[in-house]
Design a protein around this motif. Structure first.
Motif, PDB file in Angstrom:
ATOM      1  N   ARG A 306      94.958  29.017 -26.052  1.00 20.49           N
ATOM      2  CA  ARG A 306      95.869  28.034 -26.658  1.00 20.49           C
ATOM      3  C   ARG A 306      95.191  27.169 -27.715  1.00 20.49           C
ATOM      4  O   ARG A 306      95.592  26.029 -27.953  1.00 20.49           O
ATOM      5  N   ASP A 408      94.688  16.047 -13.210  1.00 19.84           N
ATOM      6  CA  ASP A 408      95.865  16.633 -13.852  1.00 19.84           C
ATOM      7  C   ASP A 408      96.106  15.964 -15.197  1.00 19.84           C
ATOM      8  O   ASP A 408      95.675  14.835 -15.433  1.00 19.84           O
ATOM      9  N   ILE A 410      98.982  16.010 -18.830  1.00 21.99           N
ATOM     10  CA  ILE A 410     100.184  16.483 -19.488  1.00 21.99           C
ATOM     11  C   ILE A 410      99.795  17.556 -20.492  1.00 21.99           C
ATOM     12  O   ILE A 410      98.893  17.348 -21.310  1.00 21.99           O
ATOM     13  N   SER A 411     100.461  18.695 -20.457  1.00 20.26           N
ATOM     14  CA  SER A 411     100.145  19.795 -21.356  1.00 20.26           C
ATOM     15  C   SER A 411     100.283  19.377 -22.809  1.00 20.26           C
ATOM     16  O   SER A 411     101.267  18.729 -23.191  1.00 20.26           O
ATOM     17  N   ASP A 414     103.560  21.780 -24.458  1.00 14.22           N
ATOM     18  CA  ASP A 414     104.971  21.369 -24.419  1.00 14.22           C
ATOM     19  C   ASP A 414     105.156  19.884 -24.140  1.00 14.22           C
ATOM     20  O   ASP A 414     106.279  19.376 -24.127  1.00 14.22           O
ATOM     21  N   HIS A 415     104.040  19.174 -23.886  1.00 16.14           N
ATOM     22  CA  HIS A 415     104.056  17.714 -23.714  1.00 16.14           C
ATOM     23  C   HIS A 415     104.880  17.270 -22.505  1.00 16.14           C
ATOM     24  O   HIS A 415     105.299  16.115 -22.433  1.00 16.14           O
ATOM     25  N   GLN A 416     105.081  18.153 -21.532  1.00 16.13           N
ATOM     26  CA  GLN A 416     105.787  17.750 -20.331  1.00 16.13           C
ATOM     27  C   GLN A 416     105.267  18.425 -19.057  1.00 16.13           C
ATOM     28  O   GLN A 416     105.292  17.828 -17.988  1.00 16.13           O
ATOM     29  N   THR A 417     104.769  19.646 -19.169  1.00 16.85           N
ATOM     30  CA  THR A 417     104.228  20.332 -18.001  1.00 16.85           C
ATOM     31  C   THR A 417     102.966  19.630 -17.502  1.00 16.85           C
ATOM     32  O   THR A 417     102.098  19.258 -18.297  1.00 16.85           O
ATOM     33  N   VAL A 418     102.875  19.447 -16.200  1.00 17.67           N
ATOM     34  CA  VAL A 418     101.663  18.875 -15.605  1.00 17.67           C
ATOM     35  C   VAL A 418     100.740  20.023 -15.209  1.00 17.67           C
ATOM     36  O   VAL A 418     101.122  20.908 -14.437  1.00 17.67           O
ATOM     37  N   GLU A 419      99.527  20.012 -15.739  1.00 21.88           N
ATOM     38  CA  GLU A 419      98.524  21.038 -15.440  1.00 21.88           C
ATOM     39  C   GLU A 419      97.464  20.444 -14.521  1.00 21.88           C
ATOM     40  O   GLU A 419      97.064  19.284 -14.702  1.00 21.88           O
ATOM     41  N   GLU A 420      96.963  21.239 -13.568  1.00 28.16           N
ATOM     42  CA  GLU A 420      96.062  20.721 -12.543  1.00 28.16           C
ATOM     43  C   GLU A 420      94.809  21.571 -12.402  1.00 28.16           C
ATOM     44  O   GLU A 420      94.848  22.781 -12.546  1.00 28.16           O
TER      45      GLU A 420
END
Length: 484
Positions: A306, A408, A410-411, A414-420
């Motif tokens: 990405r 975690d 915020i992606s 897409d500025h909304q998915t939480v990545e951990e």
């Protein structure tokens, strides 16, 4: 080739000047990390201290924010805090490196600084060729390519690169990251008496590690060194499948610890351990300095994952280096600790000797901003979750019930998915956090575990708060320093 070399350098410098204001105007530009002046930075190369000066070279594509024909950029520092950028060390201008001066290392011998790197070549059908090249310098700043010193041996594909050089007793050694013909990752050893003529000793590590029958299809950026009587092999395997909370990034960086028999070329070692539990950490390289410290710097990035979505590319640059970290071997595990010199960055200290955290998030005067160091020390055995909320974009949470520490974010896609990302910690003693505009490095329990990541919050958001779980109150000590 001298004319081509000079032309490429001039073109690279022109890119720096052309985009200088665009790069510097980026609100996500870091404040105290090493970054490219323009374009893409990746692997640290040639990390070494000579006559009190640390040299750090790096993979650099000055022409865009994608991967291409790499140069070697060049930084130096005397204190691991203030870095000076220099002229290009290597340009892809010869037949043996026309598609890139790929990663490598440095060694000083008899007043000469030697660089070893991989020359990348693609033919008209895009087939890869690979050569290991030596360059030399008397002053450490202007380098002369001496030519190819190692050609591709039998048994390996052209994915054969990233030489790391060192001296052991009366010989010089090189370890190279490789892919065997049956598509297995390997670490390959060479030996020399003069740094020019190299004997191929064969692969000393690869394939079977712990319970794994296969351990990646390619090993990049190997680094073998002695620490506290053990031989540590750091490398970056590609092709590991995710397993629970482990191997969650596209590629990994980690190490094994054991003993290398240099005569029989046999390496008995333990299981692979990831060096960093965060999102962006790869291709680390170490050096031993004049104080006897083993210091590591990694690429604060991740190849191919990405990269095109990082918002900094709008400002014509991408990626950085991690902070320098001193390595210690503790009960067979590498601990990473920010080097002592980084304390020189500290300004405006605030200390809260005893803070009672509860489920209501609390902010504290002086612990806010986008460039600072934060230290949290637990004062009792932790029995309920402890959380640090950073700029409305990153959360650090330790849960004593399942013994998991989580970062975690915020992606940035897409500025909304939480990545951990997670790691196991049996007990939380302390957390040291370095924030730098759009990067975070988290050192847990004096470096027992580390998380490194980029994140891109609203630039106006500076808030940082602390909380504990509903199960009870947690007493902690808090300290913070602004970094200006």
């Amino acid at each position: 080739m001298a004319d081509l070399d000079q032309t490429l350098r001039q073109q690279a410098y022109a890119e720096v000047e052309k985009h200088k204001h665009t790069v510097e105007a980026d609100p996500y530009r870091l404040r105290y990390h090493v970054m490219p002046p323009v374009g893409l930075l990746n692997d640290p190369n040639g990390f070494i201290q000579v006559d009190g000066v640390y040299h750090l070279f790096y993979q650099w594509n000055p022409f865009n924010t994608g991967h291409g024909a790499k140069f070697w950029g060049h930084y130096t520092t005397k204190d691991l805090v203030t870095w000076e950028h220099h002229d290009i060390a290597l340009a892809p201008s010869d037949w043996f490196d026309k598609n890139g001066c790929y990663s490598g290392s440095a060694i000083e011998h008899d007043g000469t600084l030697y660089l070893f790197y991989t020359g990348n070549v693609k033919d008209e059908n895009n087939n890869r060729e690979t050569y290991q090249v030596m360059a030399t310098s008397k002053d450490g700043y202007k380098f002369t390519k001496e030519g190819v010193v190692i050609n591709l041996p039998e048994g390996y594909t052209p994915h054969f690169r990233d030489p790391k050089v060192w001296k052991h007793k009366d010989h010089f050694y090189l370890v190279i990251g490789a892919q065997s013909k049956d598509l297995k990752g390997k670490a390959v050893l060479f030996r020399s008496t003069d740094l020019t003529n190299w004997e191929h000793l064969g692969a000393f590590a690869g394939a079977h590690i712990g319970p794994f029958r296969e351990f990646g299809y390619m090993w990049e950026c190997p680094d073998l060194f002695e620490l506290d009587g053990q031989d540590v092999l750091v490398f970056s395997p590609q092709g590991l499948e995710p397993s629970g909370i482990y191997y969650q990034n596209l590629y990994q960086a980690g190490y094994v610890v054991g003993t290398l028999d240099y005569d029989s070329v046999e390496y008995n070692h333990g299981d692979f351990i990831e060096l960093d539990r965060g999102f962006e950490f790869y291709a680390p390289q170490t050096t031993v300095d004049e104080k006897g410290r083993r210091i590591m710097i990694g690429w604060l990035g991740m190849p191919e994952e990405r990269e095109e979505d990082h918002p900094t590319i709008e400002h014509k640059w991408i990626h950085a280096m991690t902070l320098p970290r001193e390595l210690k071997l503790v009960n067979g595990k590498l601990y990473q600790r920010p080097v002592e010199e980084l304390k020189e960055l500290r300004k405006d200290e605030v200390t809260y000797e005893v803070v009672e955290l509860n489920e209501k998030a609390q902010a504290f005067q002086g612990i806010e901003g986008d460039a600072l160091e934060i230290y949290l020390e637990t004062l009792d055995t932790v029995t309920s979750p402890i959380a640090v909320h950073i700029r409305n974009d990153v959360n650090l949470v330790y849960n004593p019930t399942d013994k998991l520490f989580k970062l975690d974010r915020i992606s940035y896609v897409d500025h909304q998915t939480v990545e951990e990302r997670f790691c196991h910690i049996s007990q939380l003693n302390n957390i040291r956090i370095f924030l730098d505009i759009s990067s975070i490095e988290v050192f847990i329990n004096d470096g027992e575990e580390v998380f490194t990541a980029r994140f891109y919050p609203n630039v106006e958001e500076k808030g940082i708060s602390f909380a504990a779980g509903a199960e009870g109150t947690e007493r902690v000590k808090l300290q913070a320093w602004k970094i200006k």
